[in-house]
Design a protein around this motif. Structure first.
Motif, mmCIF file in Angstrom:
data_model
loop_
_atom_site.group_PDB
_atom_site.id
_atom_site.type_symbol
_atom_site.label_atom_id
_atom_site.label_comp_id
_atom_site.label_asym_id
_atom_site.label_seq_id
_atom_site.Cartn_x
_atom_site.Cartn_y
_atom_site.Cartn_z
ATOM 1 N N UNK A 64 1.501 0.335 -0.201
ATOM 2 C CA UNK A 64 1.407 -0.191 1.163
ATOM 3 C C UNK A 64 0.092 -0.951 1.286
ATOM 4 N N UNK A 65 0.167 -2.119 1.920
ATOM 5 C CA UNK A 65 -1.034 -2.950 2.055
ATOM 6 C C UNK A 65 -1.536 -2.869 3.490
ATOM 7 N N UNK A 66 -2.829 -2.587 3.636
ATOM 8 C CA UNK A 66 -3.420 -2.407 4.958
ATOM 9 C C UNK A 66 -4.604 -3.345 5.157
ATOM 10 N N UNK A 67 -4.810 -3.735 6.400
ATOM 11 C CA UNK A 67 -6.039 -4.436 6.779
ATOM 12 C C UNK A 67 -6.031 -5.911 6.468
ATOM 13 N N UNK A 68 -6.976 -6.657 7.079
ATOM 14 C CA UNK A 68 -7.030 -8.115 6.905
ATOM 15 C C UNK A 68 -7.347 -8.511 5.471
ATOM 16 N N UNK A 69 -8.019 -7.607 4.717
ATOM 17 C CA UNK A 69 -8.387 -7.933 3.340
ATOM 18 C C UNK A 69 -7.331 -7.448 2.339
ATOM 19 N N UNK A 70 -6.244 -6.861 2.860
ATOM 20 C CA UNK A 70 -5.167 -6.440 1.973
ATOM 21 C C UNK A 70 -5.536 -5.322 1.024
ATOM 22 N N UNK A 71 -5.971 -4.188 1.571
ATOM 23 C CA UNK A 71 -6.276 -3.022 0.741
ATOM 24 C C UNK A 71 -4.973 -2.298 0.442
ATOM 25 N N UNK A 72 -4.684 -2.132 -0.852
ATOM 26 C CA UNK A 72 -3.419 -1.505 -1.214
ATOM 27 C C UNK A 72 -3.614 -0.014 -1.505
ATOM 28 N N UNK A 73 -2.688 0.795 -1.009
ATOM 29 C CA UNK A 73 -2.713 2.228 -1.310
ATOM 30 C C UNK A 73 -1.360 2.641 -1.879
ATOM 31 N N UNK A 74 -1.357 3.757 -2.623
ATOM 32 C CA UNK A 74 -0.107 4.257 -3.194
ATOM 33 C C UNK A 74 0.154 3.710 -4.587
ATOM 34 N N UNK A 75 1.441 3.681 -4.974
ATOM 35 C CA UNK A 75 1.862 3.216 -6.310
ATOM 36 C C UNK A 75 1.283 4.030 -7.450
ATOM 37 N N UNK A 76 0.953 5.273 -7.191
ATOM 38 C CA UNK A 76 0.411 6.111 -8.265
ATOM 39 C C UNK A 76 1.548 6.590 -9.163
ATOM 40 N N UNK A 77 1.217 6.802 -10.433
ATOM 41 C CA UNK A 77 2.276 7.117 -11.395
ATOM 42 C C UNK A 77 2.046 8.420 -12.160
ATOM 43 N N UNK A 78 0.864 9.024 -12.020
ATOM 44 C CA UNK A 78 0.582 10.238 -12.807
ATOM 45 C C UNK A 78 -0.115 11.286 -11.956
#
Lengths: 445, 313
Positions: A64-78
């Motif tokens: 998920x991308x948040x904020x005006x600068x596009x901070x991405x969270x999630x997509x963890x795999x391990x």
């Protein structure tokens, strides 16, 4: 869930038409399995196959991308960082209550705006502000959100309220900045979902306990909201470790879709140092967004450093910058040593030089983060390249006596290195292990 | 879709280990799962923090932590008593740093005198640490082990190059032993094997995987510890089932972050709090990786970490 190439192949047309750019369907399937291609490249895929493969290609934890600068969270795999790199560094969010008063809020905004630090070449900062609707008053909440959105234009926003009227009032000031709307629960669900869908923003959902949270997550997903952030109500360090472990395990090992989303963690504590340690637990154990009550500079330095450390790729050695480091009060009569830019090598060698209390110049050479022996074996830490580095580094202006100390493990290089350096340079062989450096350096002094 | 708790089961268990005597004895280890997952494992003993004292005044510690001990640090016995009585230390870790040839080169006899004084000053368990000098530690720790006979101390650190003498002294005097290797799962295991081959009970070993400070390679220690714990619990490797020690003081308090004044680096904020948070967060990281026993320096950091441990178990 990741599919193998053969499993994917079963769903392809098996015509080997080459329209995807690959010679056979099997070759294309292998690329898909390696996540190096998109199923869109196959024009003849049946609807059923598209749906099946599309779902399988979704990451187990949504990004998920948040904020005006596009901070991405999630997509963890391990679950463990030694297995594979942790992917998206968890942003720190400063919590601001709408009851705090204008002056306090102005100070908070200034803190956020000046939070950036440079840590081994990476610029790190407090990326998010969480505005909490303590007052319960929509107008007051909206005013503070507006103040923060204007005052800290680069920060992303979390709108924290369980009152849909408050969210509605506030989101008008920041909808285009990709805020996270937090506070959907079993009671206010319909209204919150309608705002999230209307403004196309991510929705943070809260339910106490994992059973209730999985029900809520399924319901929200069922309404068509795809960007969900989870809060199980874990507030103590124990609840955080246990709930977040169960959530990530369920998502990764059991493909449990309701938990395939990032986690938001509220770590508010009365003592700021203590809050830092709880935030540290969240950083290690699977929080994707960490909301703190204060961001003193010493505290963010510690938290952002830990986050950088934990999210380092374990397969790519951490590197330090190529340059000549001055250790202690080094002057033109101090020894000059050279080693590689593998961070562990650097830290250990530097530590031992400090222990010796002998001021030194430590030349760190870029060999893509390999240790001395590995870099030598790979042909990167050899006479020619070391000589070029030393000549270009301006070392001859730093030291009066042109002498370079090399690691004992590459003593074999001393003759050829002296030749390549020329210009009156001498090469001395240092110890093999860093822990022998203090004795070596003192013996020369 | 109902949620089913995804529990893991563990074949192995960490040894539990008791040191000291009487009602001040301390037990660590005994858990049969990865750290703090009480829904699938039991944690009979919480991690414990030892406070570090030294045989010589800590002239190389940054002011912010050195000043806490001004007035007591010239006498190891007083320093130990201060840690026990005023700071509530459950363990005192005496580092014989003054025996290092590059420091004061104090003799083994000097060390024995200090050890004896400290042991009679406190009744909490005492950890006796050498200076880290391979040859000198073998002499000093042997003499110290003899002097501390009957006190069930923790003795360390035995390393690959000097473990024989230290192990023999630990066996003869019934002490627990710290086995230190350098950030490597296989080396850690190999040293434990070598030590047990000498007849030392593996249940009396504490493993030190080599600590590092926040920002200075802590991720290596963290992952080595996580892997050691998986080998111990998931793969049930008996040679990996020893409790873990993290001796973080020397690493933390030589970082720039713990010593550089705010006037020099305004963007790093208050020095006083920066040092404390550096030690606290380093400790929190080690605890989350499975550490059972920590050696620390600043009482405020210890207080913070004890509060965190209280929340985790």
């Amino acid at each position: 869930m990741a599919l193998s190439g053969v499993e994917i192949f079963k769903h392809l047309p098996k015509t080997n038409c080459k329209k995807c750019g690959y010679p056979t369907c099997l070759a294309f399937a292998m690329k898909l399995a390696a996540l190096q291609e998109s199923i869109e490249k196959c024009p003849d895929l049946s609807e059923a196959a598209k749906q099946f493969l599309g779902a399988a290609a979704e990451p187990p934890i949504r990004g998920i991308v948040l904020g005006p600068k596009g901070v991405k969270v999630g997509e963890e795999t391990v679950l463990f960082r030694h297995e594979k790199k942790f992917v998206n560094q968890c942003p720190i969010a400063l919590n601001i209550k709408d009851t705090e008063g204008t002056d306090a809020i102005i100070r908070h905004i200034a803190d956020v705006n000046s939070s950036e630090i440079d840590r081994v070449g990476q610029m790190l900062r407090v990326d998010l502000v969480c505005v909490s609707n303590e007052s319960g008053d929509p107008a007051k909440f909206a005013a503070v959100v507006k103040q923060v959105a204007e005052g800290a234009p680069n920060a992303g926003l979390i709108l924290n309220s369980s009152n849909p009227a408050s969210i509605e009032a506030a989101i008008a000031h920041c909808a285009e900045k990709k805020p996270l709307v937090y506070g959907a629960n079993a009671e206010n669900l319909d209204a919150m979902v309608s705002i999230a869908k209307g403004k196309n923003v991510a929705l943070g959902i809260y339910a106490k306990g994992l059973d209730a949270l999985s029900d809520l997550s399924e319901k929200v997903k069922g309404t068509g909201v795809n960007d969900i952030v989870l809060d199980s109500g874990a507030r103590t360090a124990k609840e955080m470790v246990e709930d977040y472990t169960m959530i990530r395990r369920a998502a990764l090992k059991k493909s449990f879709k309701p938990f395939g989303f990032p986690i938001i963690s509220f770590v508010s504590r009365d003592d700021s140092t203590f809050e830092a340690t709880v935030a540290a637990i969240g950083t290690m154990k699977y929080a994707s967004i960490i909301v703190v009550d204060s961001i003193e500079k010493w505290k963010t330095l510690a938290l952002l450093t830990l986050r950088q450390n934990i999210y380092t790729d374990p397969q790519v050695p951490m590197q330090v910058e190529q340059k000549i480091y001055k250790i202690g009060d080094a002057n033109e009569n101090s020894p000059l040593l050279v080693t590689t830019n593998f961070s562990l090598t650097y830290f250990i060698v530097r530590g031992e030089i400090e222990n010796s209390k002998v001021p030194c110049h430590l030349a760190i050479m870029n060999v893509e983060g390999l240790s001395v022996l590995t870099a030598w074996a790979a042909g990167k830490f050899v006479a020619g390249s070391i000589a070029n580095f030393i000549k270009e580094s301006g070392a001859d202006k730093l030291v009066a006596k042109k002498e370079l100390i090399i690691p004992g493990y590459v003593s074999v290089l001393s003759g050829s290195l002296e030749d390549k350096l020329g210009d009156g340079w001498k090469v001395a062989v240092g110890p093999r292990e860093a822990n022998q450096l203090p004795a070596f350096l003192k013996g020369r002094a | 879709m109902p949620f089913v708790i995804p529990k893991d089961s563990y074949a192995g268990k960490i040894n539990s280990l008791t040191f000291g005597s009487g009602d001040k004895a301390v037990t660590i280890g005994g858990e049969n799962g990865l750290p703090f997952l009480s829904f699938e494992s039991s944690i009979p003993n919480r991690p414990v923090v030892a406070l570090e004292i030294q045989d010589v005044a800590p002239s190389d510690w940054p002011d912010t932590v050195r000043k806490v001990y001004d007035g007591v640090s010239s006498s190891p016995a007083q320093w130990a008593k201060f840690c026990q009585d005023s700071l509530g230390a459950k363990i005192v870790a005496l580092r014989l740093v003054g025996t290092h040839p590059d420091r004061d080169d104090r003799s083994a006899d000097d060390a024995v005198k200090t050890v004896t004084e400290v042991l009679s000053a406190v009744d909490v368990p005492v950890m006796i640490l050498g200076s880290g000098h391979i040859e000198k530690d073998a002499q000093v720790l042997k003499a110290a082990a003899d002097a501390a006979k009957g006190k069930e101390c923790i003795l360390g650190k035995a390393q690959e190059e000097n473990y024989r003498t230290i192990v023999t002294a630990a066996i003869a005097n019934n002490h627990k032993l710290i086995a230190m290797s350098q950030l490597d799962v296989n080396l850690a295991k190999q040293l434990n094997i070598l030590i047990t081959q000498m007849g030392f009970n593996r249940e009396n070993i504490i493993m030190d995987p080599m600590s590092s400070a926040l920002g200075y390679g802590i991720e290596y220690t963290y992952s080595v510890m996580e892997r050691i714990r998986q080998a111990a619990l998931v793969q049930n490797d008996p040679m990996m089932q020893t409790p873990l020690l993290c001796d973080i003081g020397p690493n933390v308090w030589k970082t720039k972050e713990s010593a550089a004044p705010e006037s020099e680096l305004p963007e790093w904020g208050s020095l006083e709090e920066r040092g404390i948070v550096w030690e606290s967060v380093t400790a929190a990281t080690m605890i989350m990786a499975g550490c059972n026993l920590l050696v620390m320096r600043h009482p405020k950091a210890v207080e913070t970490v004890n509060r965190l441990i209280g929340e985790l178990v």
